[in-house]
Structure formats: structure tokens, C-alpha cells
Design an enzyme around this catalytic site. Structure first.
Site, PDB file in Angstrom:
ATOM      1  N   GLY A  87       0.943  -1.181   0.080  1.00 44.44           N
ATOM      2  CA  GLY A  87      -0.222  -0.150   0.004  1.00 44.44           C
ATOM      3  C   GLY A  87       1.057   1.104  -0.149  1.00 44.44           C
ATOM      4  O   GLY A  87       2.006   1.079   0.259  1.00 44.44           O
ATOM      5  N   GLY A  88       0.284   2.328  -0.599  1.00 46.68           N
ATOM      6  CA  GLY A  88       1.214   3.624  -0.544  1.00 46.68           C
ATOM      7  C   GLY A  88       2.442   3.355  -1.337  1.00 46.68           C
ATOM      8  O   GLY A  88       2.441   2.916  -2.375  1.00 46.68           O
ATOM      9  N   ASP A  89       3.546   3.744  -0.538  1.00 47.27           N
ATOM     10  CA  ASP A  89       4.843   3.551  -1.266  1.00 47.27           C
ATOM     11  C   ASP A  89       5.744   2.410  -0.455  1.00 47.27           C
ATOM     12  O   ASP A  89       7.074   2.374  -0.433  1.00 47.27           O
ATOM     13  CB  ASP A  89       5.853   4.825  -1.063  1.00 47.27           C
ATOM     14  CG  ASP A  89       5.730   5.485   0.400  1.00 47.27           C
ATOM     15  OD1 ASP A  89       5.264   4.871   1.342  1.00 47.27           O
ATOM     16  OD2 ASP A  89       6.580   6.368   0.401  1.00 47.27           O
ATOM     17  N   GLU A  90       4.959   1.576   0.100  1.00 46.05           N
ATOM     18  CA  GLU A  90       5.554   0.309   0.669  1.00 46.05           C
ATOM     19  C   GLU A  90       5.605  -1.005   0.057  1.00 46.05           C
ATOM     20  O   GLU A  90       4.348  -1.203  -0.433  1.00 46.05           O
ATOM     21  CB  GLU A  90       4.719   0.080   2.104  1.00 46.05           C
ATOM     22  CG  GLU A  90       5.387   0.802   3.172  1.00 46.05           C
ATOM     23  CD  GLU A  90       4.589   0.612   4.735  1.00 46.05           C
ATOM     24  OE1 GLU A  90       5.087  -0.477   5.201  1.00 46.05           O
ATOM     25  OE2 GLU A  90       3.619   1.244   5.044  1.00 46.05           O
TER      26      GLU A  90
END
Lengths: 337, 197
Positions: free
Chosen positions: A240-243
Site C-alpha cells: 500500500g502507498g509507497d511500501e
């Protein structure tokens, strides 16, 4: 009213196309037209019953043509010298030197018999359910084929839906739902495997400066790099996001993870062009190796990789930290400022 | 309506009028372009709606369409299974005609939830018959007259068929010659792969 029913032999042939009429001394007197069709080369009337037929059941009944007046016997016959088609039916003694009448049917072997002898609708008695049975067999086969096709289509749809459920739509990577099953698979293997938690550095700045479209583009490029720098047997997951989480198939070593992490960071630091701007990011990475644990548990490995990631962030980003405490120097990798 | 019937209509449109025509009808009738699964059930309204859209798209009255559908069910090689199962009804066209009353029962033996028109054959003189069709859907007589026309060809029989409308519509069948032409080959034994509908 006469107390006897007298039938002309032709009428018997029409009523019972699979009949046999035997003389009291075991000769074949008359054969039903369908029964004769089963032995095209042989003229049955005039022949000996025993030469042409094999009484399969009952085995030790003695000569069947000696059945007394009105006596009946269930029989199973086959053509002598063949292993195929067995016919079943009833024999009845006609009395007064008239011999024995045997009425036969194919039973379950009708499907094969029809194919073998090219029988038609007219070859069966009007009362014979053989044709209904053929009809049912054929209808059942057609319906079954249709059902099988439906099952196949549903199976393919299920696989596609499952694939979709495990896929991150923006990047085409696997999503967090894939984490559990892939971890479980890796744990079943004896070889040491690696867990790498990757967090993009300066991603928020890209989003804030260049907008969300640029952010999405950067995520897609990063996903591509992560995939290119790992093998097909490895799994790249966007949490999710930048992970991201990389599950590295075994046998994996710390040295190999170090090399992989270094390449990933180097490549992510190459500026990514988007609509005339250059987006600059890097990555902080935390890694754990399953062979560092006596009893590796998925949650523990992920948690420790996560802790190592935060160690990398605290140490100044753009670097790899190992869960077992061996923090890696950033020398030569360069940092962004 | 049973998926087999909906699926037949879909195949009829695709084979007769092309894939594009089917796409348009499916869109107008709000049916998935992939169409129907033969072994599932659908609401009746799906079928009636689809037939209406088809009639509109082709500018053909429903009666004519249903008769064409009936002929297609028997004559199209893709549905060889239907023709064969009908041919089990009898050795010649007359026997086949007399077996029609058994047709819904026979169909149910194979597919227990398949509802076909209830059929009643009445003799109307030496070589004249009436086929009365009872169905929840209109147009059963037209559908049956298409089937009968194709079956007559199949048996090589010469028949005159008319749908008589009225309080109880029926198909008028005049059998002029039961052995007018050669007819199509029918072996009781199924050749492998022949049952693919």
C-alpha cells in the site's frame, strides 16, 4: 373362445425379432430377423443350437430344447466362439413335439450391439425399451458434455478472479492478500528465504511537488525496477502507498540480499522523468533472513524486517539494515539531499 | 426459461445473422455479450425480452423468427444432437409425428427441469393431422412448425404445414408422401463427437 393362441411364425418374427425356435432334437427351426442380422454370414435355420450358441446361464441345465410343455427358464446366451454380445431372455417349452421358443433381448449390451451390427429402429420389438435406452445414453452424453464445458469455464473464471484478487491494480504487482499464501509456501521449503521491506524515500515530496499523476507514475516505475531486480521465483508485493515487500525465494543468503538491495537502491535513485520534470526518489530497506530463526514465523519475519526498515530510515535513508543487527554502511551508495 | 433454450436462441442469432447482430441484440436486451450457460436457468422475462429485441433488430415478425429458429434447431450441423434425439422418435415421419406427444417427457428424462411445449397430435382424416401446442410462451406452434418442416426434410417426407391461429392455435400437417425423397442418414449408433451442440 379357443383356449389356445395360435400364431403364424411370421407374426412371431414381427412380435419378437430376437427369438429362436428350436425343434425337440435341438435344431434351429426359425430365427428372428434381428437375431439373424447378428450373424450375417451364417444361415441359422437348420443348424444345431449347440453349434451356434453357448448357453452361459444356467450352466448345467442340460439340453434346453427338452423343456417340457409350459416350463420356463431364464437364460443367457452367447454366440459360440465369441466373447462379445451376451443375450438374455426366457425359454418356454411349447409341448407336443413343437419344441422350445426362446425370446431374447440385448440388455445393457445394446449400445455396443447397435454400433457393431448397424441396427435400426425397425430391428427392435415395438415393446422393447432398447431405443429409449439408446436415446437416454445419447442425451446423457450430450448433457454431460455441456456440463463439463460449464465447469471448465467456471474453473477458468475462478482462476482469473483469484488472480485479480491478488493483484494490485496500479502497479500490476501482487497485493497484501498474496503475502500470507506466498509466505506459507516459502516456509514449507527447507531453503532459507529472505523478506525485504522496501519504503520509497522522498515519495511524499514527489506527490506534493509534481502531483498524484507523477506519484502514480513513480510507483509504476519503482514496481518495474523491483520486478526487474528480482527473479521470477521471487514475489514482489505492494503493501500500500509507497511500501513494498519482497519475498526472496531460497536458498537466500545475507550477501545476496545485500547485493539485491544495493542494485535496487541504485536504480531507484536514477531520476524518473514525468511530463518534463525529473522525479527523484530513493529507498530505505529492512531485511530478515529465515535461517536466522530457529522457528521462523511469518509475523516475526515481517515485523523484524519492518523494524530494520525503520533503523534504515533513522540512520539517514537510502540504505539497507538487517534484522539481525548488522547494519549496513551506506558508503558509496550516495544519499540524496 | 431453461438455459438450453436461451442458448439455442443465441446460437441461432450468431450462426444465422452473425456475431455483430448478436452483440446488438444482447446489448438491447441487456444480456451479457457472452450469452447464456446452457445448464443454468434464467428468468422468463429474459427470453421474451430477447426475442422482442431480436424481432425489432431484424424487422421480422416473431412468428417468422420462431419458425426459422425451429428449422435451425434441426438442420444446423452444430446442433446435430437435437436432430438425432428427435430421430429416435420413429423410423419414418409418420412414426415421428405420433411420438411427438412423448417429446416433453423424453426431454425431461435427459434434462429434468427442461420445460418444452405440451404437444397433442390429433388425426384429421387419413393423412391430415393437427398438432396442438400448449406452452407458457406464445409462438409454440410456429416453433414446432419450423421443427416439423426440417424433420420432414430429414426423413425425406413431403408435407404441407400451416399454423392455424385462433382460440387454440395448432399446426395443420398434411402428409402427402412419407417417402418422397431419400432423407438424411440416421444410425442408431452415435459417431464419436457427434453430440456436440
Amino acid at each position: 373362445m379357443p383356449d389356445r393362441l395360435i400364431l403364424h411364425p411370421d407374426a412371431v418374427a414381427r412380435l419378437m425379432p430376437l427369438h429362436l425356435w428350436l425343434t425337440p432334437d435341438g435344431m434351429i427351426r426359425q430365427v428372428g430377423p434381428t437375431l439373424q442380422k447378428l450373424r450375417p454370414g451364417i444361415e441359422m435355420p437348420g443348424g444345431e443350437f449347440d453349434d451356434l450358441f453357448d448357453l452361459r446361464r444356467p450352466r448345467d441345465a442340460g439340453p434346453i430344447w427338452r423343456l417340457g410343455d409350459g416350463a420356463t427358464m431364464r437364460v443367457q446366451l452367447a454366440f459360440r466362439g465369441t466373447s462379445g454380445t451376451a443375450l438374455k431372455g426366457l425359454a418356454i417349452g411349447l409341448g407336443k413335439g413343437r419344441g422350445v421358443l426362446i425370446n431374447l433381448s440385448f440388455g445393457i449390451s445394446v449400445v455396443d450391439a447397435v454400433a457393431q451390427f448397424g441396427l435400426t429402429l425397425g430391428d427392435f420389438a415395438a415393446t422393447d425399451l432398447a431405443v429409449e435406452m439408446l436415446y437416454l445414453v445419447e442425451a446423457k452424453t450430450a448433457v454431460e458434455a455441456e456440463t463439463r464445458r460449464l465447469t471448465q469455464r467456471l474453473q477458468l473464471a475462478r482462476i482469473a478472479a483469484e488472480e485479480q484478487a491478488y493483484t494490485d491494480t496500479l502497479t500490476g504487482l501482487k497485493n497484501r492478500r498474496a503475502l500470507q499464501p506466498v509466505m506459507a509456501r516459502l516456509l514449507e521449503q527447507p531453503a532459507a528465504f529472505g523478506v525485504m521491506h522496501v519504503d520509497l524515500d522522498y515519495f511524499k515530496e514527489v506527490n506534493d511537488t509534481h502531483g498524484h499523476a507523477a506519484g502514480d507514475h513513480v510507483l509504476q516505475q519503482a514496481a518495474q525496477i523491483l520486478q526487474q531486480e528480482t527473479r521470477a521465483s521471487d514475489t514482489v508485493i505492494r503493501l500500500g502507498g509507497d511500501e513494498f515487500v519482497l519475498l526472496l525465494d531460497g536458498p537466500m543468503t545475507m550477501a545476496r540480499m545485500r547485493a539485491i538491495a544495493q542494485r535496487i537502491i541504485e536504480r531507484l535513485q536514477e531520476p524518473i522523468p514525468f511530463e518534463g520534470n525529473l522525479c527523484r526518489i530513493s529507498a530505505s530497506i529492512g531485511a530478515a533472513l529465515s535461517s536466522d530463526y530457529d522457528h521462523p514465523e511469518p509475523e516475526q519475519l515481517l515485523h523484524d524486517a519492518d523494524m530494520a526498515l525503520y533503523a534504515s530510515k533513522r540512520a539517514g535513508r537510502a540504505r539497507l539494515s538487517m534484522a539481525n543487527g548488522q547494519e549496513q554502511a551506506t558508503a558509496g551508495w550516495g544519499t540524496l539531499g | 426459461m431453461h438455459g438450453l433454450i436461451n442458448r439455442s436462441i443465441q446460437c441461432f442469432v450468431q450462426d444465422t445473422y452473425g456475431a455483430q447482430a448478436w452483440q446488438q441484440v444482447a446489448e438491447a436486451a441487456e444480456v451479457s455479450p457472452d450469452g447464456f450457460e446452457a445448464m443454468l436457468r434464467y428468468d422468463d422475462v429474459v427470453t421474451t425480452n430477447m426475442l422482442e429485441c431480436l424481432s425489432e433488430r431484424l424487422s421480422k415478425p416473431l412468428d417468422v423468427l420462431l419458425e426459422d429458429l425451429g428449422t435451425y434447431l434441426v438442420a444446423n450441423p452444430r446442433l446435430e444432437a437435437t436432430r438425432r434425439l428427435l430421430r429416435f422418435g420413429g423410423e419414418d415421419f409418420l412414426e415421428f409425428l405420433h411420438s411427438l406427444e412423448d417429446l416433453p417427457g423424453r426431454a425431461r428424462l435427459a434434462v429434468p427441469d427442461l420445460e418444452l411445449p405440451e404437444l397433442e397430435v390429433r388425426e384429421d382424416g387419413a393423412s391430415c393431422f393437427r398438432l396442438v401446442c400448449n406452452w407458457r410462451f406464445p409462438g409454440a406452434c410456429n416453433l414446432m412448425s419450423g421443427i416439423l418442416r426440417a424433420m420432414a426434410d430429414d426423413y425425406g417426407a413431403l408435407v404441407v404445414l400451416d399454423v392455424e391461429y385462433g382460440y387454440r392455435p395448432y399446426v395443420r400437417i398434411e402428409l402427402l408422401d412419407g417417402a418422397y425423397a431419400e432423407g438424411r442418414q440416421f444410425d442408431l449408433a452415435r459417431k464419436t463427437g457427434a453430440a456436440n451442440a
